[in-house]
Design an enzyme around this catalytic site. Structure first.
Site, PDB file in Angstrom:
ATOM      1  N   GLU A  68       0.834  -1.213   0.000  1.00 32.92           N
ATOM      2  CA  GLU A  68       0.000   0.000   0.000  1.00 32.92           C
ATOM      3  C   GLU A  68       0.864   1.257   0.000  1.00 32.92           C
ATOM      4  O   GLU A  68       0.564   2.229  -0.680  1.00 32.92           O
ATOM      5  CB  GLU A  68      -0.939  -0.013   1.208  1.00 32.92           C
ATOM      6  CG  GLU A  68      -2.014  -1.088   1.102  1.00 32.92           C
ATOM      7  CD  GLU A  68      -2.890  -1.124   2.326  1.00 32.92           C
ATOM      8  OE1 GLU A  68      -2.403  -1.562   3.390  1.00 32.92           O
ATOM      9  OE2 GLU A  68      -4.055  -0.745   2.237  1.00 32.92           O
ATOM     10  N   GLU A  87      -4.140  -9.178   3.873  1.00 32.96           N
ATOM     11  CA  GLU A  87      -4.869  -8.819   5.090  1.00 32.96           C
ATOM     12  C   GLU A  87      -6.065  -9.718   5.364  1.00 32.96           C
ATOM     13  O   GLU A  87      -6.383 -10.028   6.505  1.00 32.96           O
ATOM     14  CB  GLU A  87      -5.333  -7.372   5.021  1.00 32.96           C
ATOM     15  CG  GLU A  87      -4.239  -6.336   5.128  1.00 32.96           C
ATOM     16  CD  GLU A  87      -3.583  -6.001   3.797  1.00 32.96           C
ATOM     17  OE1 GLU A  87      -3.666  -6.794   2.846  1.00 32.96           O
ATOM     18  OE2 GLU A  87      -2.927  -4.942   3.737  1.00 32.96           O
TER      19      GLU A  87
HETATM   20  N1  T1G Z   1       4.275  -7.956  11.608  1.00 30.88           N
HETATM   21  C1  T1G Z   1       5.046  -8.374  12.639  1.00 30.88           C
HETATM   22  N2  T1G Z   1       5.846  -9.468  12.587  1.00 30.88           N
HETATM   23  C2  T1G Z   1       5.865 -10.152  11.425  1.00 30.88           C
HETATM   24  C3  T1G Z   1       5.090  -9.785  10.300  1.00 30.88           C
HETATM   25  C4  T1G Z   1       4.268  -8.623  10.431  1.00 30.88           C
HETATM   26  N3  T1G Z   1       3.519  -8.189   9.423  1.00 30.88           N
HETATM   27  N4  T1G Z   1       5.330 -10.678   9.310  1.00 30.88           N
HETATM   28  C5  T1G Z   1       6.222 -11.558   9.798  1.00 30.88           C
HETATM   29  N5  T1G Z   1       6.545 -11.252  11.062  1.00 30.88           N
HETATM   30  C6  T1G Z   1       7.494 -11.961  11.928  1.00 30.88           C
HETATM   31  C7  T1G Z   1       7.038 -13.377  12.210  1.00 30.88           C
HETATM   32  O1  T1G Z   1       6.115 -13.395  13.282  1.00 30.88           O
HETATM   33  C8  T1G Z   1       8.360 -14.035  12.550  1.00 30.88           C
HETATM   34  O2  T1G Z   1       8.678 -13.618  13.889  1.00 30.88           O
HETATM   35  C9  T1G Z   1       9.348 -13.341  11.617  1.00 30.88           C
HETATM   36  O3  T1G Z   1       8.721 -12.110  11.236  1.00 30.88           O
HETATM   37  C10 T1G Z   1       9.644 -14.151  10.379  1.00 30.88           C
HETATM   38  O4  T1G Z   1       8.364 -14.457   9.797  1.00 30.88           O
HETATM   39  C11 T1G Z   1      -2.513  -1.648   7.089  1.00 30.88           C
HETATM   40  C12 T1G Z   1      -3.305  -3.891   8.307  1.00 30.88           C
HETATM   41  C13 T1G Z   1       6.618 -11.927   5.278  1.00 30.88           C
HETATM   42  C14 T1G Z   1       6.053 -13.960   3.934  1.00 30.88           C
HETATM   43  O5  T1G Z   1       0.091 -10.535   6.546  1.00 30.88           O
HETATM   44  O6  T1G Z   1       3.376 -13.622   5.427  1.00 30.88           O
HETATM   45  O7  T1G Z   1      -0.428  -4.712   6.544  1.00 30.88           O
HETATM   46  O8  T1G Z   1       8.896 -15.912  14.915  1.00 30.88           O
HETATM   47  O9  T1G Z   1       8.651 -16.941  10.002  1.00 30.88           O
HETATM   48  O10 T1G Z   1       8.507 -17.701   6.446  1.00 30.88           O
HETATM   49  O11 T1G Z   1      -3.448  -2.772   5.297  1.00 30.88           O
HETATM   50  O12 T1G Z   1       6.083 -13.570   7.611  1.00 30.88           O
HETATM   51  O13 T1G Z   1      10.911 -14.669  14.086  1.00 30.88           O
HETATM   52  O14 T1G Z   1       9.684 -13.853  16.139  1.00 30.88           O
HETATM   53  O15 T1G Z   1       6.774 -15.943   8.610  1.00 30.88           O
HETATM   54  O16 T1G Z   1      10.203 -15.924   5.643  1.00 30.88           O
HETATM   55  C15 T1G Z   1      -0.091  -7.822   6.259  1.00 30.88           C
HETATM   56  C16 T1G Z   1       2.613 -11.622   7.207  1.00 30.88           C
HETATM   57  C17 T1G Z   1      -0.149  -7.332   7.660  1.00 30.88           C
HETATM   58  C18 T1G Z   1       2.417 -10.643   6.070  1.00 30.88           C
HETATM   59  C19 T1G Z   1       7.893 -14.008   5.614  1.00 30.88           C
HETATM   60  N6  T1G Z   1       1.117  -8.595   6.066  1.00 30.88           N
HETATM   61  N7  T1G Z   1       3.926 -12.224   7.133  1.00 30.88           N
HETATM   62  O17 T1G Z   1       7.746 -15.404   5.778  1.00 30.88           O
HETATM   63  O18 T1G Z   1       9.195 -15.737   7.859  1.00 30.88           O
HETATM   64  S1  T1G Z   1      -1.644  -6.445   7.967  1.00 30.88           S
HETATM   65  C20 T1G Z   1       1.098  -9.930   6.261  1.00 30.88           C
HETATM   66  C21 T1G Z   1       4.172 -13.241   6.253  1.00 30.88           C
HETATM   67  C22 T1G Z   1      -1.459  -4.997   7.084  1.00 30.88           C
HETATM   68  C23 T1G Z   1      -2.410  -2.885   6.253  1.00 30.88           C
HETATM   69  C24 T1G Z   1      -2.674  -4.146   7.002  1.00 30.88           C
HETATM   70  C25 T1G Z   1       5.532 -13.876   6.363  1.00 30.88           C
HETATM   71  C26 T1G Z   1       6.512 -13.412   5.269  1.00 30.88           C
HETATM   72  P1  T1G Z   1       9.609 -14.581  14.825  1.00 30.88           P
HETATM   73  P2  T1G Z   1       8.172 -15.867   9.095  1.00 30.88           P
HETATM   74  P3  T1G Z   1       8.973 -16.271   6.392  1.00 30.88           P
END
Ligand code: T1G
Length: 703
Positions: free
Chosen positions: A105, A125
């Protein structure tokens, strides 16, 4: 330096770099840092254009999920994006890795977007029970068109850079040494060509004249795909607003819908499931940095359905596997089944034939007792035993492994019910023995219960958990008891489901209540799929062993005794059309249940949906509380992850223990007490932990 957003200049271009490992999530510090860096760039008279990029393995992967549920803190992301969009200097977002959610975004608010090949771009999301709340539902349709925006936003699935370019989401794919290089190169082009900037908000040609019936039709399609879910439909509402309202009003509508999703219990459940899947890998009490033993070659003993699926798990990640069995026919059958499974993946475009061939060459069938199989056992780093559930046979196998396997080899059993301590005691190296309880089909189901026996060494447990992650499983550490965690709770749910039919419900009524709750299938359809003979044999063994928790002979056993094993025999609790998988109520089963009730002097009565749901699910929660008291599961989170990834508990409810907290433990305790008074049975005796938490006004999450 980590955890900073810095500004620097490269020639005539200012560079904003976000460096907040591991995924540059948009925490409040990042949002504030972005504004400061943007100001620095705008004030830098020598910077004619700006590049926004990140350090580390990925562009911004979204809002910081850990901030959800807490009071929002300024600056909010939508305001940050508006400032980037209003920049008088062109801003080029340089993408790599996974540009997701709020990260994408933010990029959509920049003047231009350039990506390295292989970059993934998406708005996931909806998978968290939300919707893109920082302009994604308003800008993406203007760039990619309404239909594609609806598909991306309601599925949450990413597209790769090439498709994003084709769709108009990005301006270029550049094969450069880094995203920064690509961004700088593109910025220089923009300046040299004096390329005009057209912010997404001003591009209305792709949304103008959208057929208003598109949204109703899309909602219809969606309804067929996503049962019970809330936010996908709010996503459609937000995209519809992009087509019917002025941009600023569309943003306001999006914000209101986002806050509605943020407040929903489904968002809480899905975030718990997302974070829990990662948290569960951190085993309480296992010292950080515990060394991992080598995992270069594997031997799987038993070429049945489980053994073949387990062998695939390792071949899929390039580890050579010897699949042993005492029968050539079993090996041939298994090889054919493995090939069929891979061919199925090819048909679904999830595998290429080259990949299949390379995986098949990694799986070497071998007859037990032959020289090659003995050598494979002697050389393997991990041996997984997956023969049928007989303790005597398993102990014999482990005694032989003890004699032939090299020191330090990990000896794992796939048993689903037997005592791993008793199996380990057949060896002189119990510290090397661990349970790896795969779920059928082992190459598909994500759950792996990692059973820590009494003497299992720390590094063996750590290696098993690392192995789970490497083969793409959700590894959950559990202790030794009958059925470990998942099947022990399933036994209580099954007991209640069977009893409810005895008392007057039909199997299809019980199944319908649980599928209505969100399970992909009800307990009886699941029994028919797994095979009634499997459960029947286990119940028979428990009765013979005089197990206090065993069930008397049930109407389900009667069906199995009559050879009705479920889908594999064309009839079980339900009947099936030849080659069909749709459960069809069967009058013959009704008659058998009637007869069974009569023989036991039961007069059938009407049974409500509420009673079915409460008796099936509260029996699980009560057993889960006992499991926590006994330390068989260390955390309620472990139980939640087991049930979401092993039994289809709806992720939007967060798992049985998370859901119980949302229901409220005092109410559950009262119901459990009522069932205990009315029905008796030790399993309805309220677990002391449930009583304590309810009395203290606390929940499982407070443990
Ligand atoms: N926020 C905080 N921590 C996150 C995170 C996030 N968005 N994404 C990953 N982590 C942490 C995860 O908990 C782990 O922590 C570490 O990073 C490695 O992740 C306003 C409201 C990016 C594809 O949904 O899909 O934006 O265990 O083991 O396999 O509109 O993480 O090491 O302590 O999964 O390489 C939208 C979610 C949010 C993406 C990487 N974004 N993340 O995968 O590593 S809502 C998502 C993923 C939003 C806006 C809205 C995957 C990844 P720890 P991992 P990975």
């Amino acid at each position: 330096m980590n955890n900073e957003v810095r500004y620097a200049r490269e020639g005539r271009t200012g560079v904003i770099t976000v460096n907040f490992p591991p995924v540059n999530a948009l925490s409040v510090a990042v949002r504030a840092g972005l504004l400061e860096a943007l100001e620095a760039g705008l004030e830098d008279a020598d910077a004619e254009a700006l590049v926004l990029t990140t350090a580390g393995r990925t562009f911004i992967a979204g809002a910081d999920i850990r901030e959800f549920g807490k009071p929002p803190q300024s600056p909010i992301l939508g305001d940050v994006i508006a400032r980037f969009e209003a920049s008088p200097k062109p801003v080029v977002a340089a993408l790599h890795g996974t540009a997701l959610g709020g990260g994408l975004e933010l990029a959509l608010g920049c003047a231009f977007r350039v990506a390295l090949p292989g970059t993934k771009l998406g708005l996931p999301e909806v998978k968290l029970g939300l919707l893109p709340g920082a302009g994604g539902t308003q800008r993406l349709p203007r760039l990619a068109g309404v239909r594609k925006a609806l598909e991306m936003i309601t599925s949450g699935d990413p597209v790769d850079a090439a498709e994003a370019l084709e769709l108009g989401i990005i301006d270029a794919v550049m094969d450069a040494p880094s995203a920064l290089e690509a961004g700088l190169h593109f910025a220089r082009q923009v300046l040299a060509e004096k390329r005009p900037v057209r912010p997404a908000r001003e591009r209305s040609e792709r949304i103008a004249g959208t057929d208003p019936t598109l949204f109703a039709a899309f909602r219809e399609e969606l309804g067929a795909r996503v049962r019970n879910l809330f936010s996908p439909f709010r996503c459609v509402d937000a995209v519809e607003a992009a087509c019917t309202l002025p941009f600023e009003d569309g943003l306001k509508r999006e914000r209101a819908l986002f806050l509605e999703c943020m407040a929903s219990p489904q968002r809480a459940g899905l975030i718990h499931a997302f974070l829990g899947e990662r948290e569960v890998a951190k085993v309480p009490g296992l010292p950080a940095g515990t060394p991992i033993r080598p995992l270069r070659s594997v031997a799987v003993i038993g070429a049945g359905t489980m053994g073949g699926g387990i062998a695939m798990c390792f071949a899929n990640i390039g580890i050579p596997v010897t699949l042993l069995d005492s029968g050539r026919e079993a090996l041939d059958k298994s090889e054919a089944a493995i090939r069929r499974a891979y061919e199925g993946m090819i048909r679904k475009d999830r595998l290429t034939s080259v990949e299949m061939d390379s995986r098949l060459t990694l799986i070497r069938p071998a007859l037990s007792g032959q020289a090659d199989s003995e050598q494979a056992l002697a050389e393997a780093d991990v041996i997984v035993e997956a023969v049928f559930e007989d303790l005597v046979v398993k102990r014999e196998i482990f005694a032989r492994l003890d004699a032939v396997c090299k020191p330090g080899a990990i000896l794992a059993t796939n048993t689903s019910t037997l005592d791993v301590n008793a199996i380990a005691a057949a060896t002189h190296r119990p510290q090397d023995v661990v349970g790896l309880h795969f779920f059928s089909p082992a190459n598909v189901m994500r759950l792996l219960e990692v059973v820590r026996a009494e003497h299992t060494a720390d590094d063996v447990l750590a290696t098993a958990m690392a192995l789970a992650k490497r083969i793409g499983k959700v590894g959950v550490p559990v202790g030794v008891c009958y059925g470990f965690v998942g099947n022990r709770m399933l036994h209580q749910r099954g007991r209640e489901a069977i009893a409810l039919v005895d008392e007057g419900a039909s199997p299809q009524h019980v199944d319908a209540v649980l599928t209505g709750f969100g399970f992909p299938m009800g307990p009886f359809a699941m029994n028919d799929l797994a095979g009634l003979d499997v459960g029947w044999r286990i119940r028979e063994e428990r009765r013979k062993a005089g197990d206090s928790d065993s069930l008397p002979v049930t109407w389900l056993d009667r069906l199995a005794e009559g050879g009705r094993f479920g889908q594999k025999t064309g009839a079980g609790v339900y009947r099936y059309e030849p080659g069909g998988h749709t459960p069809l109520p069967d009058p013959a089963v009704e008659a058998l249940v009637e007869e069974h009730r009569h023989a036991r002097g039961i007069t059938p009565r009407p049974v409500s949906d509420q009673e079915i749901q409460e008796r099936c699910l509260y029996a699980m929660v009560n057993e889960g509380a006992r499991i926590l008291e006994e330390g068989i599961a260390a955390r309620p989170l472990d139980i939640d992850m087991i049930w979401i990834h092993g039994y289809g508990f709806p992720a939007y409810r967060g798992g049985p223990m998370f859901w119980a907290d949302q229901v409220g433990l005092p109410g559950i305790l009262e119901a459990v007490r009522g069932f205990h008074d009315r029905l008796g049975g030790t399993h309805w005796r309220p677990a002391p932990l449930l009583e304590r938490l309810a009395a203290e006004g606390r929940g499982f999450r407070d443990l």
